[in-house]
Design an enzyme around this catalytic site. Sequence first.
Site, short mmCIF file in Angstrom:
data_model
loop_
_atom_site.label_atom_id
_atom_site.label_comp_id
_atom_site.label_asym_id
_atom_site.label_seq_id
_atom_site.Cartn_x
_atom_site.Cartn_y
_atom_site.Cartn_z
CB VAL A 1 42.33 11.39 -1.62
CG1 VAL A 1 41.71 10.93 -0.34
CG2 VAL A 1 41.40 11.25 -2.80
CE LYS B 1 55.91 11.57 -6.17
NZ LYS B 1 54.61 11.59 -6.85
N PRO C 1 62.50 7.80 -10.72
CG PRO C 1 64.61 8.01 -11.74
CD PRO C 1 63.39 7.12 -11.71
C1 LIG Z 1 41.96 7.38 -4.10
C2 LIG Z 1 42.44 8.59 -4.83
C3 LIG Z 1 43.76 9.02 -4.65
C4 LIG Z 1 44.25 10.12 -5.35
N1 LIG Z 1 45.56 10.50 -5.21
C5 LIG Z 1 46.06 11.47 -6.02
C6 LIG Z 1 47.42 11.85 -5.97
O1 LIG Z 1 48.21 11.37 -5.15
N2 LIG Z 1 47.86 12.78 -6.85
C7 LIG Z 1 47.03 13.37 -7.75
O2 LIG Z 1 47.49 14.17 -8.58
N3 LIG Z 1 45.73 13.07 -7.77
C8 LIG Z 1 45.23 12.14 -6.95
N4 LIG Z 1 43.90 11.83 -7.00
C9 LIG Z 1 43.02 12.61 -7.84
C10 LIG Z 1 42.68 13.90 -7.14
O3 LIG Z 1 42.11 13.63 -5.88
C11 LIG Z 1 41.67 14.69 -7.97
O4 LIG Z 1 42.11 14.79 -9.27
C12 LIG Z 1 41.55 16.07 -7.42
O5 LIG Z 1 41.24 16.05 -6.07
C13 LIG Z 1 40.52 16.86 -8.18
O6 LIG Z 1 39.23 16.59 -7.75
P1 LIG Z 1 38.09 17.50 -8.34
O7 LIG Z 1 38.35 18.91 -7.94
O8 LIG Z 1 37.94 17.21 -9.78
O9 LIG Z 1 36.78 16.94 -7.62
P2 LIG Z 1 36.24 17.08 -6.11
O10 LIG Z 1 37.33 17.22 -5.12
O11 LIG Z 1 35.28 15.96 -5.94
O12 LIG Z 1 35.43 18.44 -6.12
C14 LIG Z 1 34.15 18.53 -6.68
C15 LIG Z 1 33.55 19.86 -6.31
O13 LIG Z 1 32.30 19.99 -6.96
C16 LIG Z 1 31.33 20.46 -6.03
N5 LIG Z 1 30.01 20.02 -6.42
C17 LIG Z 1 29.61 18.80 -6.83
N6 LIG Z 1 28.28 18.78 -7.07
C18 LIG Z 1 27.83 20.03 -6.82
C19 LIG Z 1 26.56 20.66 -6.85
N7 LIG Z 1 25.46 19.97 -7.19
N8 LIG Z 1 26.47 21.96 -6.52
C20 LIG Z 1 27.57 22.68 -6.16
N9 LIG Z 1 28.80 22.13 -6.11
C21 LIG Z 1 28.92 20.83 -6.41
C22 LIG Z 1 31.79 19.87 -4.70
O14 LIG Z 1 31.26 20.58 -3.62
C23 LIG Z 1 33.30 20.05 -4.82
O15 LIG Z 1 33.64 21.37 -4.44
C24 LIG Z 1 43.39 10.78 -6.25
C25 LIG Z 1 42.07 10.38 -6.40
C26 LIG Z 1 41.59 9.29 -5.70
C27 LIG Z 1 40.16 8.87 -5.87
#
Ligand SMILES: Cc1cc2nc3c(=O)[nH]c(=O)nc-3n(C[C@H](O)[C@H](O)[C@H](O)COP(=O)(O)OP(=O)(O)OC[C@H]3O[C@@H](n4cnc5c(N)ncnc54)[C@H](O)[C@@H]3O)c2cc1C
Length: 515
Positions: free
Chosen positions: A47, A78, A96
Amino acid sequence: MSSPLRIVIVGGGTAGWMTAAALSAVFTSAQRQVRLIESSEIGIVGVGEATLPHIRFFNKRIGIDERELMAKTQATFKLGIDFRDWGRLGDSYIHPFGAYGSRAGGIGFHHYWLRARAAGNTTDIGEYSLPIVAARQNKFTQPSEDPRDVLSTFGYAFQFDASLYAAYLRGFSESRGVQRTDGKIVDVKLDGESGAVESVNLESGEVVTGDLFIDCSGFRGLLIEQALKTGYDEWTRWLPCDRAMAVPCENSGPLTPYTRATAREAGWQWRIPLQHRTGNGYVYSSRFISDDEAAAKLLSRLDGKALGTPRPLRFTAGRRRKTWNRNVIAIGLAGGFLEPLESTSIHLIQVAITTLIDYLTERTMTMGGQFDEKLVAAYNAWIEMEYDRVRDFLILHYHATERDDAPIWNYCRTMPIPDSLAHKMELFRARANVVTYKDGLFLEPSWLAVYFGQRVMPDGYDPRLDELATADVEAQLTQVREKVLLAAARMPDHETFLRSYCPATPPGASAGARA
Ligand SMILES: Cc1cc2nc3c(=O)[nH]c(=O)nc-3n(C[C@H](O)[C@H](O)[C@H](O)COP(=O)(O)OP(=O)(O)OC[C@H]3O[C@@H](n4cnc5c(N)ncnc54)[C@H](O)[C@@H]3O)c2cc1C
């Protein structure tokens, strides 16, 4: 020659693939061996759609082609964020990506504006900022590199489809030698003596060893928390939102070159326009609204037809006590979470990666996973500082409100705030001084946008300006305003610019591979 550092990245969301892309682009294969493990069964959060201008430096540093990235992720430009109903119901201001006017005689432009205001001028400070005026007119062009040109006074970021972004980075990383494994980690083995992670064990039975493990496993913090029990500093008392509902909808109206954040009865709603759809979400506090009600409110306030049902997400504002613990570095949601009000999460991922690259010196590379404690402490202190400063900026949005129409706003308006923020606000109120730091994300124009936008007005301005005649100050302001208007009038419409610069690749076309 020593053997390459074996880096294992756990997780293939935005954090995992940004890390893989950067490490594979910056270091040679003789220096590092990068392996990424992700579970398609678990999936990603997907997201993070709005970014900050700094992402362009990241792209440049690792050699990502902007046009290709934008086309493949259905991206739009943006220029800032449109905040609605934050100070009072009916208010609207844009934070901005750019300056207000320019400094003159060593004095910030906003002091001139305050001086004119004290003499009866009623203009909005947004009229002196090109990205604000352009955003309000749905205009966009790339900034000029000529510092004398008003078109050089702004930056820009992207709004993109987060799942397509991860897919794009995957292609980029794999073409640079990153080895990917789709599999679920079911166990983490620690070294009995040092307590460091020795291996991660997959459901398939495979055991993956490494020197350095990067935990990008999302909120669960598979290594940093579940295995190493690092601990988490929770900030819900200042940032009460702990849930979100997210749903895309069909595009309607012009493609706006900005994100919108509208304050609501129990939190706020985002609107992020992409080329193929609009992203929406309601970020709320479960203390003040139920999930069902939040979903219903979100669906009733979309610009276009919903493309699916709202997806619930849960989180806790805060950060890990250490994001680098033993031989594990947590990046992304595994490292901490600050809600998306100012689109800071991807930026914090970027900071963690670029700081790590700076710390992974030649010497570290040859240490085979034995990391210098002083280096680890310095890394942790830096990341802590970045999180804390973003945290204070976010709290300001909640606290600086006059709204009294809902319990969440009554709570936030009257809650005790961190001393670091209280000190900043006090100095601003006294003489319009913005405490600036050498390091940290948000600079003076960002703080000014929120202060003025949410009615935090100072008692004074730089007294040197009392020496100037009011007519001279007015003339200066008029000149800036006219220049800004003229420049905005010359800019093309955002959508027209997009269609010629980076028309989106049709869904299904392969992402990320380099020509
Ligand atoms: C509501 C919401 C809105 C957001 N909007 C923004 C925004 O507009 N701008 C912005 O900069 N950020 C935003 N963010 C934050 C952003 O979504 C995250 O920082 C970004 O997506 C990074 O996520 P991640 O890669 O850390 O985790 P995730 O996307 O959760 O990835 C986790 C990974 O770990 C893997 N994994 C987990 N457990 C295991 C396991 N046991 N074995 C193997 N693999 C595993 C999963 O398969 C996945 O590939 C938002 C977050 C939220 C909750």
